[in-house]
Design an enzyme around this catalytic site. Sequence first.
Site, PDB file in Angstrom:
ATOM      1  N   GLU A   1     -34.371  15.264  36.420  1.00 50.41           N
ATOM      2  CA  GLU A   1     -34.301  15.364  34.960  1.00 50.41           C
ATOM      3  C   GLU A   1     -34.116  13.988  34.317  1.00 50.41           C
ATOM      4  O   GLU A   1     -34.632  13.733  33.236  1.00 50.41           O
ATOM      5  CB  GLU A   1     -33.147  16.299  34.564  1.00 50.41           C
ATOM      6  CG  GLU A   1     -33.450  17.742  34.913  1.00 50.41           C
ATOM      7  CD  GLU A   1     -32.231  18.638  34.962  1.00 50.41           C
ATOM      8  OE1 GLU A   1     -31.476  18.551  35.951  1.00 50.41           O
ATOM      9  OE2 GLU A   1     -32.027  19.418  34.034  1.00 50.41           O
TER      10      GLU A   1
ATOM     11  N   ASN B   1     -26.393  11.707  30.200  1.00 57.08           N
ATOM     12  CA  ASN B   1     -26.089  13.132  30.079  1.00 57.08           C
ATOM     13  C   ASN B   1     -24.593  13.260  29.811  1.00 57.08           C
ATOM     14  O   ASN B   1     -23.775  13.143  30.720  1.00 57.08           O
ATOM     15  CB  ASN B   1     -26.483  13.848  31.375  1.00 57.08           C
ATOM     16  CG  ASN B   1     -26.258  15.353  31.287  1.00 57.08           C
ATOM     17  OD1 ASN B   1     -25.782  15.862  30.270  1.00 57.08           O
ATOM     18  ND2 ASN B   1     -26.601  16.047  32.350  1.00 57.08           N
TER      19      ASN B   1
ATOM     20  N   HIS C   1     -32.987  24.253  30.840  1.00 54.72           N
ATOM     21  CA  HIS C   1     -33.568  23.546  31.991  1.00 54.72           C
ATOM     22  C   HIS C   1     -35.008  23.091  31.723  1.00 54.72           C
ATOM     23  O   HIS C   1     -35.764  22.839  32.667  1.00 54.72           O
ATOM     24  CB  HIS C   1     -33.617  24.440  33.253  1.00 54.72           C
ATOM     25  CG  HIS C   1     -32.280  24.822  33.788  1.00 54.72           C
ATOM     26  ND1 HIS C   1     -32.039  26.056  34.320  1.00 54.72           N
ATOM     27  CD2 HIS C   1     -31.128  24.138  33.892  1.00 54.72           C
ATOM     28  CE1 HIS C   1     -30.783  26.132  34.725  1.00 54.72           C
ATOM     29  NE2 HIS C   1     -30.209  24.959  34.459  1.00 54.72           N
TER      30      HIS C   1
ATOM     31  N   ARG D   1     -22.510  33.203  36.430  1.00 54.56           N
ATOM     32  CA  ARG D   1     -23.029  33.966  35.280  1.00 54.56           C
ATOM     33  C   ARG D   1     -23.829  35.172  35.755  1.00 54.56           C
ATOM     34  O   ARG D   1     -24.518  35.100  36.774  1.00 54.56           O
ATOM     35  CB  ARG D   1     -23.940  33.067  34.434  1.00 54.56           C
ATOM     36  CG  ARG D   1     -23.216  31.894  33.833  1.00 54.56           C
ATOM     37  CD  ARG D   1     -24.169  30.984  33.086  1.00 54.56           C
ATOM     38  NE  ARG D   1     -23.812  29.599  33.318  1.00 54.56           N
ATOM     39  CZ  ARG D   1     -24.667  28.600  33.292  1.00 54.56           C
ATOM     40  NH1 ARG D   1     -25.943  28.809  33.030  1.00 54.56           N
ATOM     41  NH2 ARG D   1     -24.257  27.368  33.529  1.00 54.56           N
TER      42      ARG D   1
ATOM     43  N   ARG E   1     -29.648  13.320  26.902  1.00 52.98           N
ATOM     44  CA  ARG E   1     -29.989  14.720  27.133  1.00 52.98           C
ATOM     45  C   ARG E   1     -29.261  15.569  26.097  1.00 52.98           C
ATOM     46  O   ARG E   1     -28.058  15.407  25.884  1.00 52.98           O
ATOM     47  CB  ARG E   1     -29.544  15.145  28.531  1.00 52.98           C
ATOM     48  CG  ARG E   1     -29.764  16.607  28.762  1.00 52.98           C
ATOM     49  CD  ARG E   1     -29.153  17.049  30.060  1.00 52.98           C
ATOM     50  NE  ARG E   1     -29.468  18.440  30.306  1.00 52.98           N
ATOM     51  CZ  ARG E   1     -28.599  19.327  30.754  1.00 52.98           C
ATOM     52  NH1 ARG E   1     -27.367  18.967  31.034  1.00 52.98           N
ATOM     53  NH2 ARG E   1     -28.953  20.576  30.953  1.00 52.98           N
TER      54      ARG E   1
END
Length: 403
Positions: free
Chosen positions: A385, A7, A177, A239, A88
Amino acid sequence: MLVMAVNAGSSSLKYKLYKMPEEEVLCGGLAERIGHDDAIFKIKFGGNEDKQVLPIPDHKEAVRLLIEALKGHGIIKNLEDIEVVSHRVVQGGPYYSHSVVFDDSAEEKIKELIPLDPLHAPAHLIGYHAFKEYLPHALATAVFDTAYHQTMEKEDYLFPIPLEYAEKFKCRRFGAHGTSHQYLIEKAIRDYFGGKAEGTKIICCHLGSGASITAAKNGKCVATSMGLTPLGGIMMGTRCGDIDPSVCNYLADCLKVDSDAVYDILNKKSGLLGISGVSNDSRDVEEADWAGNENAHLASKLFARRTADFIGQYFVRLGGVDLIIFSAGIGENSSYFRKLILEDILEALGLDIDEKKNETYIRGKEGLISTPDSKVRVAVIPTDEEVMLARDGYKIKIKEGKL
Ligand code: ADP
């Protein structure tokens, strides 16, 4: 077969080396503060940990340090044993509904999508080239965070703007996601539905510093909360999530700033941080809330309400729900935030929660926190993940070998 799951972020590079198909983790770690003189390189293997603070000017150097560490610690004998490097990639746009070989054509498409993800896409490409240089024999694969959401129907992914713009500029909901949601939903189907996806209705809450909710029918995504970018959907650490779009112009006028400055406020200064004024980290907000800070309490309640609103919306979209999943940093660890969210949906969904289980199912503990009397089951499932990167990389390599 060894598969390296990677990643690559703008100033970091996270990795985990798997022995596949056993899914055994041989080592994992990260390089962070890449580009700084006091960058950090960490590797964990077989109960040991090695950490160095040193200059890491770029991602290539980070990969070189990783290769050295793999050899130096005797984790691998030959570099050739790493047969796949699985990357990723956050934004796959409308192009990818599954993982693919990371080749020149994938690189072209990812480059084309940079305007949709200027933060991550260039870093993914840098990471890809860095590994290609040191492990040229390995098959590179790309696993997209948007791929799982490609099964959404137009009614679910289009914004009601001029269709011409939606098509011409790819201005639509892509979600994010997806790798985590897919992992969690597949695992839930194995663990709670005997492996039978048909007929299942699942709402999956990935609540980390970035947070999103996905509705899945028959194991496939039908709706997801994040939008064109990860700014949309529920409230997050910094956010704002979904808001009335006129807030942008109005704030720009009030503050006498341009749209970039407002975008920055909505991305980096809103959410838990913006409302609480304390922190973007749910742990700090929770602590301040318990200590009597009213704005921290408001932030917690607002976060719960926005999450509950999406669960309600997806309950309707799915025509009911069999299982609600909580995962990621907040979903896996904060019994307080789970409680606040569940309180908001309890009555409508006929939930019955085992308070003790909700309190104790934290830090990797997994299972149902609903009682057998609950009309809807509620589960805490830690996400993974990286293993999805390794699984897809392995599958593609096997398939390529058979061609
Ligand atoms: P991301 O991958 O998006 O950075 P994570 O899934 O790692 O996010 O979640 C990070 C957030 O989860 C932290 O900012 C914090 O708010 C929350 N979190 C992490 N660990 C805990 C914990 N033990 N208790 C409560 N909240 C936690």
